[in-house]
Design a protein around this motif. Structure first.
Motif, short mmCIF file in Angstrom:
data_model
loop_
_atom_site.label_atom_id
_atom_site.label_comp_id
_atom_site.label_asym_id
_atom_site.label_seq_id
_atom_site.Cartn_x
_atom_site.Cartn_y
_atom_site.Cartn_z
N GLN A 39 0.90 -1.12 -0.16
CA GLN A 39 -0.25 0.07 0.00
C GLN A 39 0.95 1.36 -0.05
OE1 GLN A 39 -3.15 0.12 3.01
NE2 GLN A 39 -3.59 -1.79 2.60
N GLU A 40 0.52 2.11 -0.68
CA GLU A 40 1.31 3.44 -0.93
C GLU A 40 0.35 4.45 -0.91
OE1 GLU A 40 3.93 3.66 -4.31
OE2 GLU A 40 5.32 2.22 -3.44
N HIS A 41 0.71 5.57 0.18
CA HIS A 41 -0.15 6.72 0.09
C HIS A 41 0.69 7.82 0.16
CE1 HIS A 41 -3.50 4.34 1.35
NE2 HIS A 41 -2.62 3.45 2.11
N ASP A 42 0.26 9.13 -0.35
CA ASP A 42 0.72 10.16 -0.40
C ASP A 42 0.48 11.01 1.04
OD1 ASP A 42 0.08 11.20 -3.92
OD2 ASP A 42 1.81 10.30 -2.94
N TYR A 43 1.34 11.72 1.35
CA TYR A 43 1.33 12.49 2.71
C TYR A 43 1.35 13.91 2.44
CZ TYR A 43 3.00 13.66 7.14
OH TYR A 43 3.08 14.26 8.44
N VAL A 44 0.40 14.38 2.87
CA VAL A 44 0.36 15.93 3.05
C VAL A 44 -0.04 16.47 4.30
CG1 VAL A 44 -1.13 18.13 2.27
CG2 VAL A 44 -1.05 15.90 0.70
N GLY A 45 1.14 17.30 4.85
CA GLY A 45 1.21 17.77 6.29
C GLY A 45 1.52 19.18 6.40
N PHE A 46 2.16 19.48 7.38
CA PHE A 46 2.20 20.99 7.98
C PHE A 46 3.68 21.16 8.39
CE2 PHE A 46 -2.00 19.97 8.12
CZ PHE A 46 -2.60 21.26 7.35
N TYR A 47 4.15 22.43 8.16
CA TYR A 47 5.26 22.74 8.76
C TYR A 47 5.21 24.29 9.21
CZ TYR A 47 6.95 25.67 4.82
OH TYR A 47 7.00 26.86 3.77
N GLY A 48 6.00 24.47 10.31
CA GLY A 48 5.94 25.65 11.08
C GLY A 48 6.94 26.73 10.88
N MET A 49 8.21 26.26 10.25
CA MET A 49 9.35 27.16 9.94
C MET A 49 9.94 26.92 8.77
SD MET A 49 10.78 27.73 13.95
CE MET A 49 11.99 28.76 13.36
N ASP A 50 10.23 27.88 8.06
CA ASP A 50 11.02 27.89 6.70
C ASP A 50 12.46 27.14 7.13
OD1 ASP A 50 9.20 28.38 4.75
OD2 ASP A 50 10.01 30.45 4.43
N PRO A 51 12.81 26.37 6.33
CA PRO A 51 14.31 26.02 6.31
C PRO A 51 15.24 27.20 5.79
CG PRO A 51 13.40 25.08 4.12
CD PRO A 51 12.15 25.42 5.12
N GLU A 52 16.29 27.23 6.44
CA GLU A 52 17.34 28.44 6.21
C GLU A 52 18.15 28.13 5.04
OE1 GLU A 52 18.79 29.84 9.80
OE2 GLU A 52 16.75 30.15 10.98
N THR A 53 18.55 26.81 4.91
CA THR A 53 19.42 26.44 4.15
C THR A 53 19.45 24.85 3.99
OG1 THR A 53 21.94 26.27 3.86
CG2 THR A 53 21.33 26.05 5.98
N PHE A 54 19.93 24.53 2.71
CA PHE A 54 20.07 23.12 2.50
C PHE A 54 21.48 22.76 2.25
CE2 PHE A 54 15.85 23.70 0.31
CZ PHE A 54 15.18 23.35 1.42
N ASP A 55 22.36 23.61 2.56
CA ASP A 55 23.79 22.89 2.95
C ASP A 55 24.10 22.22 4.25
OD1 ASP A 55 26.48 22.63 3.17
OD2 ASP A 55 27.07 24.58 2.86
N TYR A 56 23.73 21.01 3.79
CA TYR A 56 23.49 19.73 5.00
C TYR A 56 24.71 19.77 5.90
CZ TYR A 56 25.00 17.21 0.98
OH TYR A 56 25.51 16.76 -0.32
N LEU A 57 25.95 20.06 5.11
CA LEU A 57 27.12 19.99 5.85
C LEU A 57 27.59 21.17 6.59
CD1 LEU A 57 28.72 18.45 2.92
CD2 LEU A 57 28.68 17.28 4.95
N TYR A 58 26.85 22.27 6.65
CA TYR A 58 26.99 23.41 7.53
C TYR A 58 26.04 23.46 8.71
CZ TYR A 58 26.91 28.27 8.96
OH TYR A 58 26.88 29.47 9.59
N THR A 59 24.63 23.31 8.31
CA THR A 59 23.54 23.72 9.65
C THR A 59 23.58 22.70 10.53
OG1 THR A 59 21.53 24.25 9.62
CG2 THR A 59 21.87 22.71 7.98
N TYR A 60 23.11 23.15 11.82
CA TYR A 60 22.81 22.15 12.87
C TYR A 60 21.35 22.36 13.12
CZ TYR A 60 22.36 26.61 15.67
OH TYR A 60 21.98 27.67 16.18
N LYS A 61 20.34 23.08 12.71
CA LYS A 61 19.15 23.42 12.89
C LYS A 61 18.12 22.23 12.35
CE LYS A 61 19.47 28.25 13.28
NZ LYS A 61 19.25 29.69 12.92
N THR A 62 17.33 22.16 13.37
CA THR A 62 16.45 21.26 13.13
C THR A 62 15.55 21.46 11.87
OG1 THR A 62 16.37 20.44 15.39
CG2 THR A 62 14.40 19.62 14.09
#
Length: 674
Positions: A31-54
């Motif tokens: 069974q496969e289902h799409d997921y539509v949810g919510f988020y509360g804060m914009d990500p600041e960066t996608f430089d995953y080697l730099y950031t520590y933020k959740t």
């Protein structure tokens, strides 16, 4: 992932609800289902080697695979690595890479094969850009610190591609837990050609922040080797993922598409009503809305469950060297009502160990937790330690929490009885009689120094959060009642903007930090206890103290006065024990027991332990109290109907049985991580 304030914990827990949209199954029994949810804060960066933020790692954990990850039962399993082993003393670790795995652009175009050199490149980029998580490995990997300080070329750092598919790390000292560190972002790979195509400032060895576009908050700024592509990011609007059709472990991906909608202030009632309309897959149950709770119990009584707690912890810290008495943004806001004499008296009191012990024992943590999770659940998520009490266990099966409680009993049999337990779900330290006794000791010592009672403690809170306000009121009532008015709390109502403006130790505008939180990065107690380090600990700002590199002489003397360097000696003794993991855990327990006895911080509760309803099939997603695995949609399965409590309990029983058997099997060969 690591720095999580209470605001962040609430946003994560409230805004991760989602809609289930069925798609055609690829296999007859799948069974496969799409997921539509919510988020509360914009990500600041996608430089995953730099950031520590959740707020960043919640997303890129789904885009990038590292060497290892966790399975459903919490076992370390291969991701980009198929096999790994250390030498006899755990100073050299080799990883054999999975062959035929490729990097893709956000459009799904094949870019290059993932190789061992990508992990070497990743570490150099992290070092060049002074990654916010660099300190995790800077003293661990051979010569990395020397490179960061400009003393040697990166070729001399202890990471190398032995060949195309073999990666080797050389470490400064035996590090048996090093494989668990590979589950965090600092050791993720990056393709050098792509990295350097993103601007002159991205060139290895010649970093320039302003001219490097790698990892900017756009889908095309990174390559993907993980389960999902980022297809759309519109600030404060929408974030969309799409499953990678060529992913090496595609059979473990049950959610083809993820859509997250921005919801800065989505409250639990709104989310529950959306769930009730069949729009979202899970929602919290707001215990502070009695009519809704009554309606929910009537309709979903056989499906309401209590969420699991995890490795994150919320706590109170004392500010030992407060210098700010108004908002850093505006001197007219958040002004302390205290006189100069009262400010001096408060500082002297906080530096007194018996005073801190009195505060610790005067806080009824049940009453605080009840404001958020309600009367029925007020005990479940209570935590009495910094380190999750079940985080690791010895070869004899003793959990870490028991080691800490045993150490406390040895420190002071009067304060810590033979019956003391630090397990979750109880108040181990709340003791009004002991609180009064400790305050009497403190009062005698402080009056001799010229201090006048009562002592006034400012506690600044977020006025935009009803839960924070109620919890702070409970804190105030508990302290003032059980210390009989000898300590009085000034609640200062602030805004989220003002609270976030306290970016340095000098700007912390409170006597008690009532919004501290922590989540571990790897599978060793070191990941928790290092935050208290007097030279480089992450809690120093919450203590109103600076790191050793910029500390004043007064700050150094304050650290010595409150015993932080004694704690450091205990912690370092634990870190040096790398051959006998039982002894290692015992020594870390000694260090944590000392910190608890000194009452540098006051544990409150873990994340979780609240009512919810859900269509997420329980115990299908990756399990771990640390690393990126818990943030992944990989392995998670969704149902087209609400999961009943009976079904949930059956799944838990099966999951728990398998997990305990696996832990028992591991413990035969020595102490094990959670």
């Amino acid at each position: 992932m690591r720095r999580i304030g209470l605001i962040g914990l609430l946003l994560v827990s409230i805004c991760l609800a989602g809609i289930v949209r069925p798609v055609q199954a690829q296999q007859e029994d799948r069974q496969e289902h799409d997921y539509v949810g919510f988020y509360g804060m914009d990500p600041e960066t996608f430089d995953y080697l730099y950031t520590y933020k959740t707020v960043d790692s919640l997303h890129f954990a789904n885009f990038i695979d590292g060497l290892l990850e966790h399975d459903t039962y919490g076992n370390l399993v291969g991701a980009m690595a198929t096999h790994w082993e250390g030498n006899e003393d755990s100073t050299i670790w080799r990883f054999d890479l999975r062959q035929g795995v490729y990097w893709y652009t956000d459009e799904g175009e094949e870019y290059a094969e993932v190789t061992a050199q990508d992990f070497v490149t990743g570490l150099q980029h992290a070092a060049d850009f002074q990654s916010q998580t660099l300190y995790l490995v800077q003293s661990v990997i051979k010569n990395l610190d020397a490179y960061v300080n400009g003393e040697i070329p990166f070729s001399e750092v202890g990471v190398k591609a032995v060949d195309k598919y073999t990666l080797e790390y050389q470490l400064n000292q035996p590090t048996p837990y090093f494989p668990t560190m590979t589950t965090y972002s600092i050791l993720l790979p990056v393709n050098q050609s792509f990295l350097e195509s993103k601007g002159l400032g991205c060139k290895l060895g010649e970093p320039e922040y302003s001219s490097c576009q790698f990892g900017v908050a756009k889908p095309e700024s990174i390559l993907y080797n993980g389960a999902y592509f980022l297809k759309n990011f519109t600030s404060k609007s929408i974030i969309e993922y799409e499953a990678n059709p060529n992913y090496w472990d595609r059979d473990s991906v049950y959610i083809p598409n993820v859509k997250l909608i921005y919801c800065q202030q989505a409250d639990p009632t709104t989310l529950f009503l959306a769930f009730d309309r069949g729009e979202i897959v899970s929602a919290p149950l707001d215990v502070n809305n009695p009519p809704l709770v009554k309606s929910a119990r009537e309709k979903y009584g056989d499906s309401i469950f209590v969420t699991d707690t995890n490795g994150s912890v919320a706590f109170v810290t004392f500010v030992f060297n407060r210098q700010q008495y108004h908002s850093p943004l505006d001197s007219r806001q958040d002004v302390s009502p205290k006189t100069n004499q009262q400010k001096a008296d408060t500082k002297a009191a906080i530096l007194n160990t018996s005073f801190r012990r009195a505060i610790m024992r005067a806080i009824d943590t049940e009453s605080i937790n009840m404001q958020v999770v309600g009367e029925e659940l007020k005990k479940i998520s209570l935590r009495n330690t910094l380190t999750q009490p079940t985080f690791v266990q010895t070869s004899d099966g003793d959990c870490y929490g028991k080691l800490v409680s045993d150490s406390l009993k040895g420190l002071n049999p009067v304060l810590y009885s033979k019956q003391l337990s630090l397990d979750d779900g109880q108040m181990a330290f709340f003791n009004p009689e002991q609180a009064k006794e400790q305050l009497a000791i403190a009062k005698q010592e402080l009056i001799a120094q010229g201090v006048t009672f009562p002592i006034y403690l400012d506690v600044i809170i977020n006025s935009e959060s009803d839960g924070s306000f109620r919890s702070a009121q409970a804190l105030k009532q508990s302290i003032e009642q059980h210390l009989e008015g000898e300590v009085l709390i000034n609640l200062i109502m602030s805004s989220r903007e003002n609270l976030l403006a306290s970016k340095t130790a000098e700007l912390v505008n409170t006597d008690l930090v009532f919004s501290a939180g922590w989540s571990p990065d790897y599978g060793d107690p070191k990941s928790y206890l290092d935050i208290l380090d007097p030279d480089n600990g992450d809690l120093l700002k919450s203590f109103g103290l600076n790191r050793s590199a910029i500390q004043s002489q007064e700050e150094k003397e304050l650290k010595e006065q409150i015993g932080l360097y004694v704690f450091k000696e205990l912690k370092e003794a634990a870190n040096l024990e790398v051959r006998d993991m039982d002894k290692r855990y015992e020594r870390y327990a000694d260090a944590e027991a000392y910190a608890l006895d000194q009452a540098y911080f006051i544990p409150l509760y873990a994340s979780g332990g609240s009512y919810a309803v859900s269509r997420i099939i329980p115990y299908t997603k990756s399990y771990s109290p640390y690393g990126l695995s818990p943030m992944k949609f990989k392995r998670m399965q969704l149902s087209d109907r609400i999961v009943t409590l009976e079904e949930r309990n059956k799944r838990y029983e099966k999951w728990s049985t398998v997990r305990q058997e696996q832990l028992k099997s591991k413990s035969i060969n020595g102490a094990v991580e959670n």
